[in-house]
Design a protein around this motif. Sequence first.
Motif, PDB file in Angstrom:
ATOM      1  N   ARG A 119       0.766  -1.274  -0.012  1.00  0.00           N
ATOM      2  CA  ARG A 119      -0.077  -0.055  -0.001  1.00  0.00           C
ATOM      3  C   ARG A 119       0.937   1.010   0.050  1.00  0.00           C
ATOM      4  N   GLU A 120       2.005   1.197   0.675  1.00  0.00           N
ATOM      5  CA  GLU A 120       3.033   2.194   0.661  1.00  0.00           C
ATOM      6  C   GLU A 120       3.425   2.550  -0.521  1.00  0.00           C
ATOM      7  N   ILE A 121       3.813   1.438  -1.286  1.00  0.00           N
ATOM      8  CA  ILE A 121       4.300   1.773  -2.910  1.00  0.00           C
ATOM      9  C   ILE A 121       3.319   2.325  -3.626  1.00  0.00           C
ATOM     10  N   ILE A 122       2.057   1.911  -3.563  1.00  0.00           N
ATOM     11  CA  ILE A 122       1.197   2.487  -4.399  1.00  0.00           C
ATOM     12  C   ILE A 122       0.794   4.051  -4.180  1.00  0.00           C
ATOM     13  N   SER A 123       1.179   4.398  -2.647  1.00  0.00           N
ATOM     14  CA  SER A 123       0.994   5.841  -2.145  1.00  0.00           C
ATOM     15  C   SER A 123       2.045   6.546  -2.773  1.00  0.00           C
ATOM     16  N   ALA A 124       3.144   6.044  -2.702  1.00  0.00           N
ATOM     17  CA  ALA A 124       4.123   6.690  -3.363  1.00  0.00           C
ATOM     18  C   ALA A 124       4.131   7.053  -4.745  1.00  0.00           C
ATOM     19  N   VAL A 125       3.665   6.302  -5.316  1.00  0.00           N
ATOM     20  CA  VAL A 125       3.582   6.460  -6.757  1.00  0.00           C
ATOM     21  C   VAL A 125       2.591   7.569  -6.984  1.00  0.00           C
ATOM     22  N   ALA A 126       1.448   7.413  -6.426  1.00  0.00           N
ATOM     23  CA  ALA A 126       0.189   8.413  -6.608  1.00  0.00           C
ATOM     24  C   ALA A 126       0.734   9.846  -5.966  1.00  0.00           C
ATOM     25  N   GLN A 127       1.549   9.985  -5.034  1.00  0.00           N
ATOM     26  CA  GLN A 127       2.070  11.392  -4.621  1.00  0.00           C
ATOM     27  C   GLN A 127       3.308  11.777  -5.505  1.00  0.00           C
ATOM     28  N   GLY A 128       3.781  10.864  -6.326  1.00  0.00           N
ATOM     29  CA  GLY A 128       4.781  11.350  -7.333  1.00  0.00           C
ATOM     30  C   GLY A 128       6.267  11.174  -6.611  1.00  0.00           C
ATOM     31  N   GLU A 129       6.360  10.469  -5.605  1.00  0.00           N
ATOM     32  CA  GLU A 129       7.413  10.270  -4.775  1.00  0.00           C
ATOM     33  C   GLU A 129       8.524   9.066  -5.364  1.00  0.00           C
ATOM     34  N   ILE A 130       7.935   8.221  -6.055  1.00  0.00           N
ATOM     35  CA  ILE A 130       8.711   7.177  -7.095  1.00  0.00           C
ATOM     36  C   ILE A 130       8.045   6.952  -8.185  1.00  0.00           C
ATOM     37  N   SER A 131       8.719   6.540  -9.169  1.00  0.00           N
ATOM     38  CA  SER A 131       8.325   6.357 -10.682  1.00  0.00           C
ATOM     39  C   SER A 131       7.409   4.943 -10.575  1.00  0.00           C
ATOM     40  N   PRO A 132       6.576   5.128 -11.554  1.00  0.00           N
ATOM     41  CA  PRO A 132       5.969   3.539 -11.737  1.00  0.00           C
ATOM     42  C   PRO A 132       6.963   2.270 -11.762  1.00  0.00           C
ATOM     43  N   ALA A 133       7.932   2.422 -12.371  1.00  0.00           N
ATOM     44  CA  ALA A 133       9.088   1.553 -12.653  1.00  0.00           C
ATOM     45  C   ALA A 133       9.541   1.203 -11.703  1.00  0.00           C
ATOM     46  N   ALA A 134      10.083   2.259 -10.713  1.00  0.00           N
ATOM     47  CA  ALA A 134      10.667   1.774  -9.449  1.00  0.00           C
ATOM     48  C   ALA A 134       9.543   0.920  -8.562  1.00  0.00           C
ATOM     49  N   ALA A 135       8.201   1.418  -8.397  1.00  0.00           N
ATOM     50  CA  ALA A 135       7.308   0.775  -7.877  1.00  0.00           C
ATOM     51  C   ALA A 135       7.226  -0.837  -8.253  1.00  0.00           C
ATOM     52  N   LYS A 136       7.172  -0.801  -9.473  1.00  0.00           N
ATOM     53  CA  LYS A 136       7.107  -2.094 -10.016  1.00  0.00           C
ATOM     54  C   LYS A 136       8.249  -3.192  -9.639  1.00  0.00           C
ATOM     55  N   THR A 137       9.543  -2.566  -9.472  1.00  0.00           N
ATOM     56  CA  THR A 137      10.711  -3.282  -9.013  1.00  0.00           C
ATOM     57  C   THR A 137      10.385  -3.540  -7.457  1.00  0.00           C
ATOM     58  N   LEU A 138       9.950  -2.526  -6.864  1.00  0.00           N
ATOM     59  CA  LEU A 138       9.835  -2.890  -5.191  1.00  0.00           C
ATOM     60  C   LEU A 138       8.709  -3.924  -5.032  1.00  0.00           C
ATOM     61  N   ALA A 139       7.712  -3.777  -5.813  1.00  0.00           N
ATOM     62  CA  ALA A 139       6.579  -4.780  -5.661  1.00  0.00           C
ATOM     63  C   ALA A 139       7.038  -6.100  -5.957  1.00  0.00           C
ATOM     64  N   ALA A 140       8.048  -6.197  -7.209  1.00  0.00           N
ATOM     65  CA  ALA A 140       8.506  -7.651  -7.287  1.00  0.00           C
ATOM     66  C   ALA A 140       9.405  -8.106  -6.259  1.00  0.00           C
ATOM     67  N   VAL A 141      10.121  -7.468  -5.638  1.00  0.00           N
ATOM     68  CA  VAL A 141      10.998  -7.888  -4.620  1.00  0.00           C
ATOM     69  C   VAL A 141      10.056  -8.187  -3.231  1.00  0.00           C
ATOM     70  N   ALA A 142       9.228  -7.376  -3.102  1.00  0.00           N
ATOM     71  CA  ALA A 142       8.263  -7.563  -2.030  1.00  0.00           C
ATOM     72  C   ALA A 142       7.453  -8.986  -2.129  1.00  0.00           C
TER      73      ALA A 142
END
Length: 75
Positions: free
Chosen positions: A25-48
């Motif tokens: 949920r924090e990853i999604i929130s970070a993308v929505a707030q422009g804190e991280i890119s969708p590509a970075a979120a995809k990488t983090l989600a894959a690791v998680a």
Amino acid sequence: MQEPISLDIDYEKINNLDYLMQFGREIISAVAQGEISPAAAKTLAAVADGHRRLIENGEMRRMLDEIQEVQKQGR
């Protein structure tokens, strides 16, 4: 190359599936707030997700070991 991302991870809770769901949920929130890119979120989600699978596999192995032990005792 992506820029490093600073994460606030509670390493005492990282093996808890509820904590990993919150992390998602924090990853999604970070993308929505422009804190991280969708590509970075995809990488983090894959690791998680990989970590989640390791936890689940470990739990399944533990349960299988318990079942086998009960079966041995019942013989």
